[in-house]
Design a protein around this motif. Structure first.
Motif, short mmCIF file in Angstrom:
data_model
loop_
_atom_site.label_atom_id
_atom_site.label_comp_id
_atom_site.label_asym_id
_atom_site.label_seq_id
_atom_site.Cartn_x
_atom_site.Cartn_y
_atom_site.Cartn_z
N VAL A 184 0.82 -1.27 -0.11
CA VAL A 184 0.08 -0.06 0.16
C VAL A 184 0.79 1.29 0.10
N CYS A 185 2.12 1.07 0.29
CA CYS A 185 2.93 2.28 0.53
C CYS A 185 3.50 2.90 -1.24
N GLY A 186 3.39 1.55 -2.02
CA GLY A 186 3.74 1.96 -3.63
C GLY A 186 4.92 2.80 -3.54
N GLN A 187 4.82 3.81 -4.25
CA GLN A 187 6.18 4.68 -4.72
C GLN A 187 6.22 5.87 -3.63
N SER A 188 7.04 5.45 -2.50
CA SER A 188 7.36 6.65 -1.62
C SER A 188 8.78 6.32 -1.40
N ASP A 189 9.20 7.41 -0.39
CA ASP A 189 10.64 7.40 0.04
C ASP A 189 10.83 6.29 1.04
N ILE A 190 10.00 5.52 1.50
CA ILE A 190 10.30 4.58 2.30
C ILE A 190 11.04 3.30 1.54
N ARG A 191 12.20 2.67 2.16
CA ARG A 191 12.66 1.67 1.66
C ARG A 191 12.40 0.54 2.42
N PHE A 192 12.10 -0.65 1.75
CA PHE A 192 11.86 -2.21 2.30
C PHE A 192 12.83 -3.14 2.23
N GLU A 193 13.40 -3.38 3.28
CA GLU A 193 14.33 -4.55 3.21
C GLU A 193 13.84 -5.75 3.76
N GLU A 194 14.12 -6.91 2.78
CA GLU A 194 13.55 -8.15 3.14
C GLU A 194 14.12 -8.66 4.68
N ARG A 195 13.25 -9.29 5.46
CA ARG A 195 13.95 -9.73 6.63
C ARG A 195 13.39 -11.28 6.79
N GLY A 196 12.97 -11.92 5.70
CA GLY A 196 12.74 -13.18 5.68
C GLY A 196 11.20 -13.73 5.86
N LYS A 197 10.95 -14.96 6.00
CA LYS A 197 9.59 -15.15 6.21
C LYS A 197 9.28 -15.74 7.86
N ALA A 198 8.35 -15.60 8.24
CA ALA A 198 7.82 -15.80 9.57
C ALA A 198 6.68 -16.38 9.85
N ARG A 199 6.59 -17.26 10.97
CA ARG A 199 5.26 -17.72 11.31
C ARG A 199 4.81 -17.19 12.61
N PHE A 200 3.68 -16.93 13.00
CA PHE A 200 3.15 -16.09 14.11
C PHE A 200 2.35 -16.80 14.81
N LYS A 201 2.49 -17.03 16.25
CA LYS A 201 1.45 -17.76 16.96
C LYS A 201 0.06 -17.25 16.71
N GLY A 202 -0.87 -17.96 16.52
CA GLY A 202 -2.13 -17.68 16.35
C GLY A 202 -2.55 -17.13 15.16
N ILE A 203 -1.73 -17.30 14.18
CA ILE A 203 -2.04 -16.64 12.82
C ILE A 203 -1.48 -17.62 11.66
N PRO A 204 -2.53 -18.21 10.95
CA PRO A 204 -1.94 -19.39 10.05
C PRO A 204 -1.24 -18.93 9.08
N GLY A 205 -0.16 -19.79 8.60
CA GLY A 205 0.37 -19.40 7.38
C GLY A 205 1.85 -18.84 7.56
N GLU A 206 2.79 -18.61 6.51
CA GLU A 206 3.83 -18.28 6.58
C GLU A 206 3.93 -16.88 5.92
N TRP A 207 4.67 -15.79 6.72
CA TRP A 207 4.41 -14.26 6.02
C TRP A 207 5.73 -13.66 5.74
N GLU A 208 5.69 -13.23 4.70
CA GLU A 208 6.95 -11.97 4.58
C GLU A 208 7.09 -10.79 5.36
N VAL A 209 8.20 -10.60 5.85
CA VAL A 209 8.49 -9.45 6.81
C VAL A 209 9.45 -8.63 6.31
N PHE A 210 9.37 -7.34 6.49
CA PHE A 210 10.26 -6.25 5.92
C PHE A 210 10.48 -5.21 7.01
N GLU A 211 11.55 -4.85 6.75
CA GLU A 211 12.10 -3.61 7.59
C GLU A 211 12.02 -2.31 6.72
N ALA A 212 11.15 -1.38 7.36
CA ALA A 212 10.88 -0.09 6.75
C ALA A 212 12.07 0.86 7.11
#
Length: 87
Positions: free
Chosen positions: A57-85
């Protein structure tokens, strides 16, 4: 984060977008809230971790997003990509 550098505080944040429910006048609940809490718990001091949905949703902005891998979270099904802003 530079604004609080002199206070000796270590801040971290987790950000996700989604539907929330209002619980009383000051509390929010819902999957999006829990997801953001899980991201925040994973963040280190000075980090802002975000979901792929936030990156999208940030689209074209001055924010950079660096990949931090995939993660699983307690109580939330699936595996999710995580980024550092970063600015």
């Amino acid at each position: 984060m530079e604004a609080i550098a002199g206070l000796g505080l270590d801040l971290r944040a987790g950000v996700h977008v989604g539907e929330v429910s209002r619980m009383g006048s000051h509390d929010l609940s819902g999957l999006a809230v829990h997801f953001a809490q899980r991201l925040c718990a994973r963040a280190e001091a000075g980090q802002v971790l975000v979901s792929d949905a936030v990156r999208a949703v940030c689209g074209q902005s001055d924010i950079r997003f660096e990949e931090r891998g995939k993660a699983r979270f307690k109580g939330i099904p699936g595996e999710w990509e995580v980024f550092e802003a970063r600015l």
